[in-house]
Enzyme design. Structure first.
Site, PDB file in Angstrom:
ATOM      1  N   LEU A   1      11.848   4.822  -4.673  1.00 46.04           N
ATOM      2  CA  LEU A   1      10.678   5.637  -4.364  1.00 46.04           C
ATOM      3  C   LEU A   1      10.749   6.307  -2.998  1.00 46.04           C
ATOM      4  O   LEU A   1      10.149   7.353  -2.784  1.00 46.04           O
ATOM      5  CB  LEU A   1       9.409   4.770  -4.430  1.00 46.04           C
ATOM      6  CG  LEU A   1       9.109   4.108  -5.784  1.00 46.04           C
ATOM      7  CD1 LEU A   1       7.834   3.275  -5.685  1.00 46.04           C
ATOM      8  CD2 LEU A   1       8.988   5.163  -6.868  1.00 46.04           C
ATOM      9  N   GLY A   2      11.434   5.694  -2.053  1.00 44.90           N
ATOM     10  CA  GLY A   2      11.493   6.276  -0.715  1.00 44.90           C
ATOM     11  C   GLY A   2      12.163   5.326   0.249  1.00 44.90           C
ATOM     12  O   GLY A   2      12.463   4.172  -0.076  1.00 44.90           O
TER      13      GLY A   2
ATOM     14  N   GLY B   1      12.774   4.479   4.779  1.00 50.30           N
ATOM     15  CA  GLY B   1      12.588   4.747   6.191  1.00 50.30           C
ATOM     16  C   GLY B   1      13.705   4.076   6.957  1.00 50.30           C
ATOM     17  O   GLY B   1      14.659   3.556   6.382  1.00 50.30           O
TER      18      GLY B   1
ATOM     19  N   LYS C   1       8.859  -3.296  -1.384  1.00 46.64           N
ATOM     20  CA  LYS C   1       9.331  -2.806  -0.086  1.00 46.64           C
ATOM     21  C   LYS C   1      10.324  -3.826   0.457  1.00 46.64           C
ATOM     22  O   LYS C   1       9.984  -4.989   0.671  1.00 46.64           O
ATOM     23  CB  LYS C   1       8.159  -2.624   0.881  1.00 46.64           C
ATOM     24  CG  LYS C   1       8.562  -1.975   2.199  1.00 46.64           C
ATOM     25  CD  LYS C   1       7.339  -1.608   3.037  1.00 46.64           C
ATOM     26  CE  LYS C   1       7.725  -0.830   4.286  1.00 46.64           C
ATOM     27  NZ  LYS C   1       6.544  -0.393   5.071  1.00 46.64           N
TER      28      LYS C   1
ATOM     29  N   GLU D   1       0.835  -2.935  -4.735  1.00 48.97           N
ATOM     30  CA  GLU D   1       0.436  -2.196  -5.923  1.00 48.97           C
ATOM     31  C   GLU D   1       1.283  -0.932  -6.025  1.00 48.97           C
ATOM     32  O   GLU D   1       1.590  -0.291  -5.023  1.00 48.97           O
ATOM     33  CB  GLU D   1      -1.047  -1.846  -5.857  1.00 48.97           C
ATOM     34  CG  GLU D   1      -1.450  -1.015  -4.646  1.00 48.97           C
ATOM     35  CD  GLU D   1      -2.920  -0.667  -4.628  1.00 48.97           C
ATOM     36  OE1 GLU D   1      -3.502  -0.464  -5.715  1.00 48.97           O
ATOM     37  OE2 GLU D   1      -3.493  -0.597  -3.522  1.00 48.97           O
TER      38      GLU D   1
ATOM     39  N   ASP E   1       0.385   5.846  13.184  1.00 50.98           N
ATOM     40  CA  ASP E   1       1.268   6.846  12.574  1.00 50.98           C
ATOM     41  C   ASP E   1       0.554   7.536  11.410  1.00 50.98           C
ATOM     42  O   ASP E   1       1.094   7.652  10.312  1.00 50.98           O
ATOM     43  CB  ASP E   1       2.575   6.206  12.100  1.00 50.98           C
ATOM     44  CG  ASP E   1       3.671   7.237  11.810  1.00 50.98           C
ATOM     45  OD1 ASP E   1       3.574   8.367  12.332  1.00 50.98           O
ATOM     46  OD2 ASP E   1       4.614   6.911  11.066  1.00 50.98           O
TER      47      ASP E   1
ATOM     48  N   LYS F   1      -0.536  10.499   9.331  1.00 48.87           N
ATOM     49  CA  LYS F   1       0.015  11.833   9.048  1.00 48.87           C
ATOM     50  C   LYS F   1      -0.048  12.038   7.543  1.00 48.87           C
ATOM     51  O   LYS F   1      -0.272  11.087   6.781  1.00 48.87           O
ATOM     52  CB  LYS F   1       1.461  11.930   9.550  1.00 48.87           C
ATOM     53  CG  LYS F   1       2.395  10.856   8.965  1.00 48.87           C
ATOM     54  CD  LYS F   1       3.775  10.934   9.585  1.00 48.87           C
ATOM     55  CE  LYS F   1       4.684   9.822   9.043  1.00 48.87           C
ATOM     56  NZ  LYS F   1       6.047   9.883   9.636  1.00 48.87           N
TER      57      LYS F   1
ATOM     58  N   ASN G   1       1.643   9.628   5.204  1.00 49.09           N
ATOM     59  CA  ASN G   1       1.097   8.275   5.090  1.00 49.09           C
ATOM     60  C   ASN G   1      -0.313   8.266   4.501  1.00 49.09           C
ATOM     61  O   ASN G   1      -1.038   7.279   4.640  1.00 49.09           O
ATOM     62  CB  ASN G   1       1.116   7.573   6.449  1.00 49.09           C
ATOM     63  CG  ASN G   1       2.518   7.138   6.842  1.00 49.09           C
ATOM     64  OD1 ASN G   1       3.393   6.963   5.987  1.00 49.09           O
ATOM     65  ND2 ASN G   1       2.753   6.975   8.129  1.00 49.09           N
TER      66      ASN G   1
ATOM     67  N   ASP H   1       1.688   2.516   4.727  1.00 46.37           N
ATOM     68  CA  ASP H   1       2.682   2.283   5.796  1.00 46.37           C
ATOM     69  C   ASP H   1       2.037   1.890   7.124  1.00 46.37           C
ATOM     70  O   ASP H   1       1.876   2.713   8.035  1.00 46.37           O
ATOM     71  CB  ASP H   1       3.580   3.489   5.986  1.00 46.37           C
ATOM     72  CG  ASP H   1       4.855   3.120   6.767  1.00 46.37           C
ATOM     73  OD1 ASP H   1       4.908   1.982   7.302  1.00 46.37           O
ATOM     74  OD2 ASP H   1       5.772   3.944   6.838  1.00 46.37           O
TER      75      ASP H   1
END
Length: 415
Positions: A26-27, A29, A49, A98, A143, A145, A148, A162
């Site tokens: 999914l992503g 960092g 995560k 979730e 953070d 933005k 997020n 996040d």
């Protein structure tokens, strides 16, 4: 099956990490990657995560534990919720959350054109509410933005995601007070705050400033620091220039939002709140997400005919009948300076009860404050916490009150 031990976490659909079957990436960092996964412990797919490397240093372990401890205590519907956490056999930290359907705000809206003001105001209202529960705990996200802010599929409701950079700003918080490390840049320069340069100390109103920047950009497709330059052009110009962003946050005057046609068409009350959220001095902004949310809720309710908050109606002994909008959060009822819901009473100053509401889909909980004897619910003395189901009335030191919840599907809902 043994967990996959892959230094760069190059996990693909069908691979396993412990009990988790990877469904999709999914992503990622610098610290962790996020996967859609399936586990026998959960009926539905979850978000996994997973740290990109084993936790071999104290700083990384502290960061992981910090995010877990924050998310475990957040209950409102406008934040991502944690389901489990642990350490894999290869000493990688993992957190089960979730699985969100939808997209980040950056993916949901391209910012090249203004968003419908009702949708934009409601989204940022929900983000303010989501952050306020953390602010109440003494935590600042640091953070905020568009990347997020998650926009859920179907309902269009937003969730703050996040909390990996979050820190305590309140000395009374159990998280500790390591809010800054010297003057190191924290978060994303585009959505940084002037106090990053002035003091390096970030507080709850720092998150409000970042949300104010997002709201301004949604409403007029410009950044509040660069007059007449389209947002996407400014973003591209400063893509590799973080100091340019920081300098602008400190030195550039706020461009009034009504400079632009889309901003000029906004209600004056909304323009005022946006400018308030963007005050250079953190002491001159809304102190927490909840303070901004209260004003945005009033605008949504009275100007945009969109119900997002509960309405507390009162009938006082003097014959007055004041009403008060309540956004999700915690409140104290009484006649002391610290009470957030004023109860007109001729007796000694005291708190009579506390009320906590998590938001739409939940019923508020009313709890007595000792000594008992001043709060009655549907004619019965309140001696323990009770749910305020629709139709419930309660009397506090002679003032009768009832709480009306927002109706599902009120006009102006995001889509």
């Amino acid at each position: 099956m043994k967990p996959a031990i892959i230094e760069e976490l190059d996990l693909s659909p069908g691979d396993h990490y412990g009990e988790f079957e990877i469904l999709a990436a999914l992503g990622q960092g610098s610290f962790a990657r996020v996967f859609a996964a399936r586990s026998p412990a959960f009926e539905a797919p979850v978000a996994l995560k997973l740290s990109r490397a084993p936790l071999t240093d104290e700083a990384t372990a502290v960061r992981a534990l910090r995010e877990i401890s924050i998310l475990q205590n957040l209950r409102n519907p406008y934040v991502v919720h944690i389901l489990d956490n642990g350490m894999g056999e290869d000493e990688r930290w993992f957190m089960v959350m979730e699985l969100l359907e939808g997209a980040t705000l950056l993916e949901h809206h391209d910012f090249a054109a203004p968003m419908d003001p009702v949708r934009a105001t409601r989204m940022i209202y929900e983000a303010c509410v989501g952050l306020d529960e953390a602010h109440e705990m003494g935590i600042v996200h640091r953070d905020v933005k568009p990347e997020n802010i998650w926009i859920t599929a179907g309902s269009g409701a937003c969730k703050i995601i996040d909390f990996g950079l979050a820190r305590a700003w309140d000395p009374g918080s159990t998280m500790g007070t390591d809010a800054t490390v010297g003057h190191m840049l924290i978060g994303t320069p585009h959505y940084a705050q002037p106090e990053q340069v002035h003091s390096g100390k970030l507080v709850a109103s720092s998150d409000v400033y970042s949300l104010g920047t997002v709201l301004y950009e949604l409403l007029c497709a410009h950044n509040p620091l660069f007059a007449d330059e389209p947002l996407n052009r400014a973003r591209e110009r400063l893509r590799d220039n973080p100091l340019g962003w920081l300098s602008a946050h400190v030195k550039n005057e706020l461009v009034p939002i009504d400079r632009y046609p889309a901003g000029a068409r906004l209600p004056a009350e909304l323009r005022r709140v946006v400018h308030w959220m963007l005050a250079k001095d953190p002491a001159l902004r809304p102190t927490r997400g909840g303070a901004a949310a209260e004003h945005l809720a009033w605008i949504l309710h009275t100007i945009f005919n969109t119900e997002v908050a509960a309405m507390l109606r009162s009938a006082r002994p003097d014959g007055s009948n004041p009403s008060q909008l309540l956004v999700p959060g915690g409140f104290t009822l009484g006649n002391t300076e610290s009470c957030t819901i004023e109860i007109a009473s001729g007796g000694p100053a005291r708190a009579h009860a506390s009320l906590r509401w998590l938001g739409p889909g939940h019923e508020a909980v009313l709890s007595p404050v000792e000594p008992h004897g001043t709060v009655w619910v549907n004619g019965h003395l309140l001696e323990r916490p009770v749910l305020l189901v629709p139709g419930t009335y309660f009397d506090v030191a002679g003032t009768r009150m009832a709480l009306a919840y927002p109706q599902p599907g009120s006009s102006g809902a995001p889509s």
